[in-house]
Design a protein around this motif. Structure first.
Motif, PDB file in Angstrom:
ATOM      1  N   ASP A  50     140.148   4.948   7.988  1.00 25.20           N
ATOM      2  CA  ASP A  50     139.076   4.601   7.050  1.00 25.20           C
ATOM      3  C   ASP A  50     139.477   4.971   5.626  1.00 25.20           C
ATOM      4  OD1 ASP A  50     137.539   3.693   9.143  1.00 25.20           O
ATOM      5  OD2 ASP A  50     136.220   5.450   9.213  1.00 25.20           O
ATOM      6  N   ALA A  51     140.052   6.160   5.467  1.00 24.93           N
ATOM      7  CA  ALA A  51     140.442   6.627   4.134  1.00 24.93           C
ATOM      8  C   ALA A  51     141.557   5.767   3.555  1.00 24.93           C
ATOM      9  CB  ALA A  51     140.879   8.085   4.202  1.00 24.93           C
ATOM     10  N   CYS A  52     142.543   5.414   4.360  1.00 23.93           N
ATOM     11  CA  CYS A  52     143.658   4.605   3.874  1.00 23.93           C
ATOM     12  C   CYS A  52     143.217   3.186   3.533  1.00 23.93           C
ATOM     13  CB  CYS A  52     144.769   4.571   4.917  1.00 23.93           C
ATOM     14  SG  CYS A  52     145.670   6.127   5.097  1.00 23.93           S
ATOM     15  N   ARG A  53     142.335   2.639   4.350  1.00 24.27           N
ATOM     16  CA  ARG A  53     141.850   1.279   4.122  1.00 24.27           C
ATOM     17  C   ARG A  53     141.211   1.153   2.738  1.00 24.27           C
ATOM     18  NH1 ARG A  53     137.915   1.168   7.710  1.00 24.27           N
ATOM     19  NH2 ARG A  53     139.390   1.240   9.438  1.00 24.27           N
ATOM     20  N   ASP A  54     140.579   2.219   2.292  1.00 23.56           N
ATOM     21  CA  ASP A  54     139.897   2.210   0.996  1.00 23.56           C
ATOM     22  C   ASP A  54     140.807   2.620  -0.159  1.00 23.56           C
ATOM     23  OD1 ASP A  54     137.546   1.465   2.238  1.00 23.56           O
ATOM     24  OD2 ASP A  54     136.799   3.511   2.458  1.00 23.56           O
ATOM     25  N   ILE A  94     149.548  -5.212   2.765  1.00 22.82           N
ATOM     26  CA  ILE A  94     148.983  -4.062   3.474  1.00 22.82           C
ATOM     27  C   ILE A  94     147.474  -4.201   3.633  1.00 22.82           C
ATOM     28  CG2 ILE A  94     148.624  -1.564   3.370  1.00 22.82           C
ATOM     29  CD1 ILE A  94     151.354  -1.425   1.909  1.00 22.82           C
ATOM     30  N   THR A  95     146.794  -4.685   2.599  1.00 25.82           N
ATOM     31  CA  THR A  95     145.345  -4.868   2.690  1.00 25.82           C
ATOM     32  C   THR A  95     144.982  -5.838   3.805  1.00 25.82           C
ATOM     33  OG1 THR A  95     145.041  -4.399   0.329  1.00 25.82           O
ATOM     34  CG2 THR A  95     143.294  -5.619   1.434  1.00 25.82           C
ATOM     35  N   ASP A 103     144.740  -1.444   8.992  1.00 26.29           N
ATOM     36  CA  ASP A 103     144.690  -0.575  10.172  1.00 26.29           C
ATOM     37  C   ASP A 103     145.991  -0.648  10.967  1.00 26.29           C
ATOM     38  OD1 ASP A 103     142.155   0.027   9.357  1.00 26.29           O
ATOM     39  OD2 ASP A 103     141.154  -0.627  11.203  1.00 26.29           O
ATOM     40  N   ALA A 104     146.555  -1.836  11.089  1.00 31.05           N
ATOM     41  CA  ALA A 104     147.812  -1.986  11.815  1.00 31.05           C
ATOM     42  C   ALA A 104     148.946  -1.277  11.066  1.00 31.05           C
ATOM     43  CB  ALA A 104     148.142  -3.461  12.002  1.00 31.05           C
ATOM     44  N   PHE A 105     148.961  -1.405   9.753  1.00 33.21           N
ATOM     45  CA  PHE A 105     150.025  -0.791   8.949  1.00 33.21           C
ATOM     46  C   PHE A 105     149.966   0.725   9.029  1.00 33.21           C
ATOM     47  CE2 PHE A 105     151.653   0.889   4.878  1.00 33.21           C
ATOM     48  CZ  PHE A 105     152.929   0.348   4.887  1.00 33.21           C
ATOM     49  N   PHE A 106     148.837   1.314   8.671  1.00 25.64           N
ATOM     50  CA  PHE A 106     148.746   2.767   8.653  1.00 25.64           C
ATOM     51  C   PHE A 106     148.754   3.347  10.072  1.00 25.64           C
ATOM     52  CE2 PHE A 106     146.697   1.541   4.577  1.00 25.64           C
ATOM     53  CZ  PHE A 106     147.610   2.130   3.726  1.00 25.64           C
ATOM     54  N   GLY A 107     148.132   2.632  11.009  1.00 22.60           N
ATOM     55  CA  GLY A 107     148.133   3.098  12.384  1.00 22.60           C
ATOM     56  C   GLY A 107     149.522   3.127  12.990  1.00 22.60           C
ATOM     57  N   TYR A 108     150.391   2.237  12.539  1.00 22.51           N
ATOM     58  CA  TYR A 108     151.767   2.194  13.025  1.00 22.51           C
ATOM     59  C   TYR A 108     152.457   3.534  12.821  1.00 22.51           C
ATOM     60  CZ  TYR A 108     156.764   1.015  13.032  1.00 22.51           C
ATOM     61  OH  TYR A 108     158.113   1.004  13.268  1.00 22.51           O
ATOM     62  N   PHE A 109     152.280   4.133  11.650  1.00 18.96           N
ATOM     63  CA  PHE A 109     152.929   5.403  11.347  1.00 18.96           C
ATOM     64  C   PHE A 109     152.284   6.556  12.109  1.00 18.96           C
ATOM     65  CE2 PHE A 109     153.577   2.610   7.686  1.00 18.96           C
ATOM     66  CZ  PHE A 109     154.964   2.566   7.686  1.00 18.96           C
ATOM     67  N   LEU A 110     150.963   6.515  12.261  1.00 19.66           N
ATOM     68  CA  LEU A 110     150.292   7.546  13.039  1.00 19.66           C
ATOM     69  C   LEU A 110     150.788   7.549  14.482  1.00 19.66           C
ATOM     70  CD1 LEU A 110     146.635   7.172  11.706  1.00 19.66           C
ATOM     71  CD2 LEU A 110     148.192   9.088  11.282  1.00 19.66           C
ATOM     72  N   ASP A 111     151.090   6.377  15.004  1.00 14.42           N
ATOM     73  CA  ASP A 111     151.559   6.271  16.387  1.00 14.42           C
ATOM     74  C   ASP A 111     153.056   6.558  16.512  1.00 14.42           C
ATOM     75  OD1 ASP A 111     148.986   5.542  17.109  1.00 14.42           O
ATOM     76  OD2 ASP A 111     149.401   3.388  16.987  1.00 14.42           O
ATOM     77  N   LEU A 112     153.845   6.059  15.558  1.00  9.08           N
ATOM     78  CA  LEU A 112     155.295   6.182  15.643  1.00  9.08           C
ATOM     79  C   LEU A 112     155.779   7.604  15.409  1.00  9.08           C
ATOM     80  CD1 LEU A 112     158.070   4.663  15.827  1.00  9.08           C
ATOM     81  CD2 LEU A 112     157.971   4.499  13.325  1.00  9.08           C
ATOM     82  N   TRP A 113     155.155   8.303  14.489  1.00  6.87           N
ATOM     83  CA  TRP A 113     155.668   9.595  14.044  1.00  6.87           C
ATOM     84  C   TRP A 113     155.132  10.788  14.829  1.00  6.87           C
ATOM     85  CZ3 TRP A 113     154.807   8.575   8.095  1.00  6.87           C
ATOM     86  CH2 TRP A 113     155.778   7.677   7.638  1.00  6.87           C
ATOM     87  N   VAL A 114     154.293  10.574  15.789  1.00  9.85           N
ATOM     88  CA  VAL A 114     153.702  11.685  16.531  1.00  9.85           C
ATOM     89  C   VAL A 114     154.373  11.815  17.895  1.00  9.85           C
ATOM     90  CG1 VAL A 114     151.849  10.317  17.596  1.00  9.85           C
ATOM     91  CG2 VAL A 114     151.515  12.775  17.197  1.00  9.85           C
ATOM     92  N   LYS A 115     154.706  13.038  18.281  1.00 10.74           N
ATOM     93  CA  LYS A 115     155.264  13.290  19.609  1.00 10.74           C
ATOM     94  C   LYS A 115     154.177  13.702  20.597  1.00 10.74           C
ATOM     95  CE  LYS A 115     160.058  14.583  18.527  1.00 10.74           C
ATOM     96  NZ  LYS A 115     161.079  15.662  18.662  1.00 10.74           N
ATOM     97  N   THR A 116     153.069  14.211  20.065  1.00  8.48           N
ATOM     98  CA  THR A 116     151.962  14.664  20.898  1.00  8.48           C
ATOM     99  C   THR A 116     150.714  13.910  20.463  1.00  8.48           C
ATOM    100  OG1 THR A 116     153.000  16.865  20.849  1.00  8.48           O
ATOM    101  CG2 THR A 116     150.770  16.713  21.788  1.00  8.48           C
ATOM    102  N   PRO A 117     150.481  12.719  21.000  1.00  9.29           N
ATOM    103  CA  PRO A 117     149.391  11.867  20.522  1.00  9.29           C
ATOM    104  C   PRO A 117     148.023  12.545  20.515  1.00  9.29           C
ATOM    105  CG  PRO A 117     150.837  10.622  21.953  1.00  9.29           C
ATOM    106  CD  PRO A 117     151.283  12.050  22.060  1.00  9.29           C
ATOM    107  N   GLU A 118     147.770  13.415  21.492  1.00  5.81           N
ATOM    108  CA  GLU A 118     146.453  14.063  21.550  1.00  5.81           C
ATOM    109  C   GLU A 118     146.227  15.026  20.385  1.00  5.81           C
ATOM    110  OE1 GLU A 118     149.157  16.154  24.659  1.00  5.81           O
ATOM    111  OE2 GLU A 118     148.800  14.119  23.880  1.00  5.81           O
ATOM    112  N   ALA A 119     147.277  15.325  19.618  1.00  7.96           N
ATOM    113  CA  ALA A 119     147.121  16.199  18.451  1.00  7.96           C
ATOM    114  C   ALA A 119     146.311  15.517  17.357  1.00  7.96           C
ATOM    115  CB  ALA A 119     148.489  16.602  17.910  1.00  7.96           C
TER     116      ALA A 119
END
Length: 288
Positions: A195-199, A163-164, A168-184
């Motif tokens: 940034d928070a997850c990376r650390d 993951i390290t 960004d690709a790992f955590f961003g994957y879930f942010l993109d996959l699980w959202v139905k309204t991206p602008e939210a």
């Protein structure tokens, strides 16, 4: 709530949580999910703050809260993280409070309600099952949607390294996959989450690892002893139960015989995608 001011509150030896507090009135504690921070509550907190003291921290191991080294399987058990939240509320002057959790935060909230019924007056859970049930329903090829659960359940080392290397690709994957309204989730919030997850890769993995071990044992002990949630409970979920072949409401009723179970058309990040719907669920819960 255009700007969220935070403070640090010590909740255990060597552990302080980063927490935002707003409003005045009876206390409501909001716990974020993965891969997010307290910022996910920015809309809901603003609405609730009209009549309540709203407390929304970064969980242990996430955001700007402390991230202790995983010294044992208990370091990131939901029991330990739940004790953090009870201690946080007490430090802020609240012996009793309503508790709302989303995703990982909902697992912490569930454990807090089981372990500290004298403190938790109301419980709301957003888009998750209790840990024991989560593992029970993940079967066959449909379990592929939870691949990250199995990855982070492995002994220390492999998941952290993988993951390290592509955080960004790992955590961003879930942010993109699980959202139905991206602008939210606007660009600045998405950047803050990444940034928070990376650390926090080791502590996030440790949180998930605990859910494949000690958290399951804690839930099983409660189930064997016949313990139930005794406070008013509300649950909001997507209709992913039918897709995976189980009845989500029935699973929850085994723990809380009298609940309000609401299915939403929102995506997983419902506090950001449908904040008014979430706020209404909480307000209705608090009337019970």
């Amino acid at each position: 709530m255009s700007e969220i001011e935070c403070q640090r509150v010590v909740v255990a030896d060597g552990v302080a949580l980063n927490v935002a507090v707003s409003g005045a009135g009876s206390p409501v504690v909001l716990l974020h999910g993965f891969p997010q921070t307290h910022l996910m509550w920015r809309h809901v907190a603003a609405e609730l703050a009209e009549h309540h003291t709203v407390i929304f921290p970064d969980l242990r191991g996430y955001g700007a809260s402390d991230k202790p080294v995983e010294a044992s399987e208990d370091t990131y058990s939901k029991r330990t993280m739940a004790a953090d939240i009870v201690a946080l509320a007490k430090e802020l002057g609240h012996e009793r409070f309503a508790l709302v959790g989303h995703d990982r935060g909902a697992l912490v909230a569930f454990r807090a309600a089981m372990d500290h019924p004298e403190a938790v007056t109301h419980l709301a859970s957003l888009d998750v099952l209790p840990t024991l049930d989560m593992w029970s329903v993940m079967q066959g090829t449909s379990a592929a949607v939870g691949f990250h659960l199995y990855l982070m359940a492995q002994p220390p080392g492999l998941a952290e390294t993988m993951i390290t290397a592509s955080a960004d690709a790992f955590f961003g994957y879930f942010l993109d996959l699980w959202v139905k309204t991206p602008e939210a989730i606007p660009a600045d919030i998405r950047t803050a989450y990444l940034d928070a997850c990376r650390d926090a890769v080791p502590s996030i993995v440790a949180d998930y690892r605990a859910s494949a071990g000690i958290d399951v044992r804690h839930d099983q002990a409660d189930l064997d002893a016949g313990r139930k949630l005794t406070m008013p409970v509300a649950v909001m979920q997507q209709d992913w139960g039918s897709a995976l072949g189980f009845d989500a409401a029935a699973r929850w009723r085994a723990w809380a015989p009298v609940i309000v179970h609401h299915t939403t058309t929102s995506g997983h990040f419902m506090a950001e995608e449908s904040p008014h719907e979430v706020t209404d669920l909480i307000r209705q819960l608090l009337k019970r």
